[in-house]
Design an enzyme around this catalytic site. Structure first.
Site, PDB file in Angstrom:
ATOM      1  N   HIS A  14      -9.303  -1.299   5.565  1.00 55.45           N
ATOM      2  CA  HIS A  14      -9.767  -1.525   6.559  1.00 55.45           C
ATOM      3  C   HIS A  14     -11.061  -1.457   6.301  1.00 55.45           C
ATOM      4  CE1 HIS A  14      -9.687  -2.384  10.401  1.00 55.45           C
ATOM      5  NE2 HIS A  14     -10.816  -1.585  10.822  1.00 55.45           N
TER       6      HIS A  14
ATOM      7  N   CYS B 113      -8.388  -3.732  17.058  1.00 56.10           N
ATOM      8  CA  CYS B 113      -8.209  -4.256  14.950  1.00 56.10           C
ATOM      9  C   CYS B 113      -6.763  -4.547  14.508  1.00 56.10           C
ATOM     10  CB  CYS B 113      -9.661  -3.760  14.290  1.00 56.10           C
ATOM     11  SG  CYS B 113     -11.318  -3.773  15.192  1.00 56.10           S
TER      12      CYS B 113
ATOM     13  N   HIS C  36     -16.214  -7.808   9.955  1.00 56.04           N
ATOM     14  CA  HIS C  36     -14.979  -7.199  10.152  1.00 56.04           C
ATOM     15  C   HIS C  36     -14.906  -8.904  11.413  1.00 56.04           C
ATOM     16  CE1 HIS C  36     -12.239  -4.904  12.368  1.00 56.04           C
ATOM     17  NE2 HIS C  36     -12.484  -3.730  12.498  1.00 56.04           N
TER      18      HIS C  36
END
Length: 401
Positions: free
Chosen positions: A296, A167, A330
């Site tokens: 995040h 990520c 996400h």
């Protein structure tokens, strides 16, 4: 020119495609109005009982015959973004300015076009188990395929590579591109990330018990896991002495790798804090000069807790923050690029978006989460991206003028 000091680098164009829609205008309108792109739905043959951020319409996209071997969902998502906000035209103008050999491609992804191989497995030869000849592994599944496709589709001839660090992938490519421009390897660079939904991702995160049956709720006391999305995001970085007008500036970048655990973050956020401090140092800024921080913020219990400790250690508890994953989901390897584009939109419009779905902030978490849009004269914003294995990246962006 120094080969050591970070070079303030203009971002002359950017775009993104997510479940919120296609392009900057659709994205900003959703952020401004608090509209999510997530929906409770399945994908292909998978239904993990979660909310997903799906980009619809990819199967209907027309495709170039000369690039037929690259045809897969991941590259179709990339192509849709290339067509958004006249991004391909901006890159081609840069290629005229600098030469096609002087424009690089630096992209992030996690699973690339693995869906194409998953679909091919349904068509294995019953006797031998051989995969169909129609599968072009190198142009679709292979991690490097998306950079090869974008390079070919844009007619570029410069260096191209893909970063695959989960990520943090498409945040780290900003740092890679800045280094390449500063060292004279290229004069401009297409950066960003593309990640599309596939069975491996959906069932994998479900098996790790990281997904939630509810829409994701970053920083909430009752958060239970993430909502997965897909996206493509691109930005064009150029030499500071170029003629193109900057839409924003890459002021700094910080990277770290704490290697605490294969999938869990360091519980104290040690590597995350290190990346944020490095980003600020490379930009020559103090924490108080950052007007907004895009977290995040995955909405998993452990990740939010670790990031909160890191953010509080670096920025304190006054800096306005939010997670935008309640809008897009996400998007994994594309998340850094998506949220870089959102950071640039925040600078352009002077509006920091709130976190969606936050009902009661976890009393153990102390970062200043926005519940309403913050209208302000934003000059500097930062964005965090943290991946499996302790791969951390933080970027700092500045307003165009």
């Amino acid at each position: 020119m120094s080969t050591l000091a970070f070079q303030r680098t203009p971002i002359t164009h950017h775009t993104l495609v997510t479940a919120l829609g296609r392009g900057r205008a659709a994205t900003f309108e959703a952020l401004r109005s608090g509209r999510t792109g997530l929906a409770r739905r399945g994908f292909e043959t998978a239904d993990i009982g979660s909310w997903l951020g799906v980009v619809d319409g990819l199967d209907e996209l027309d495709w170039r015959e000369d690039l037929a071997a690259y045809d897969c969902r991941n590259n179709r998502l990339a192509e849709l973004a290339l067509r958004s906000d006249c991004f391909a035209e901006a890159v081609q103008a840069a290629a005229v300015r600098w030469g096609a050999r002087r424009v690089g491609v630096f992209l992030g992804t996690s699973t690339s076009g693995i869906l194409q191989t998953e679909l091919a497995y349904r068509e294995r030869d019953a006797a031998t188990g051989a995969l169909p000849e129609s599968l072009h592994y190198g142009e679709t599944h292979n991690t490097a395929s998306v950079a090869r496709y974008v390079r070919a589709a844009l007619g570029l001839q410069g260096p191209a590579h893909v970063v695959s660090t989960a990520c943090s992938s498409s945040a780290k490519v900003f740092a890679a591109a800045e280094r390449a421009i500063r060292l004279g390897v290229v004069d401009a660079a297409v950066v960003g990330g593309v990640d599309s939904l596939c069975m491996t991702t959906l069932y994998g995160f479900k098996a790790l018990e990281l997904t939630s049956g509810e829409i994701c709720r970053p920083w909430d006391a009752e958060r239970a896991g993430l909502s997965i999305g897909e996206a493509a995001a691109f930005a064009l970085l150029e030499r500071p002495d170029g003629p193109a007008r900057a839409m924003g500036w890459l002021l700094g970048a910080g990277e770290s790798s704490d290697g605490h655990h294969m999938s869990s973050p360091h519980p104290e956020g040690a590597g995350a804090a290190m990346a944020m401090r490095a980003a600020l140092a490379s930009a020559g800024l103090q924490p108080g000069e950052v007007g907004y921080l895009n977290l995040h913020g995955t909405a998993t219990p452990g990740n939010d807790a670790a990031e909160d400790k890191a953010v509080s250690a670096v920025f304190g508890t006054a800096t306005p923050c939010s997670s935008t994953k309640g809008y897009t989901g996400h998007t994994l390897g594309a998340a850094g690029g998506v949220e870089a584009s959102i950071a640039l939109l925040a600078l352009e419009h002077g509006l920091a978006p709130p976190s969606l779905n936050l009902q009661t902030q976890d009393p153990a978490l102390h970062a200043h989460l926005l519940r309403e849009p913050l209208q302000a004269d934003l000059r500097v914003v930062a964005s965090n991206s943290f991946g499996f294995g302790g791969s951390n990246a933080s970027l700092v962006f500045g307003a165009a003028a």
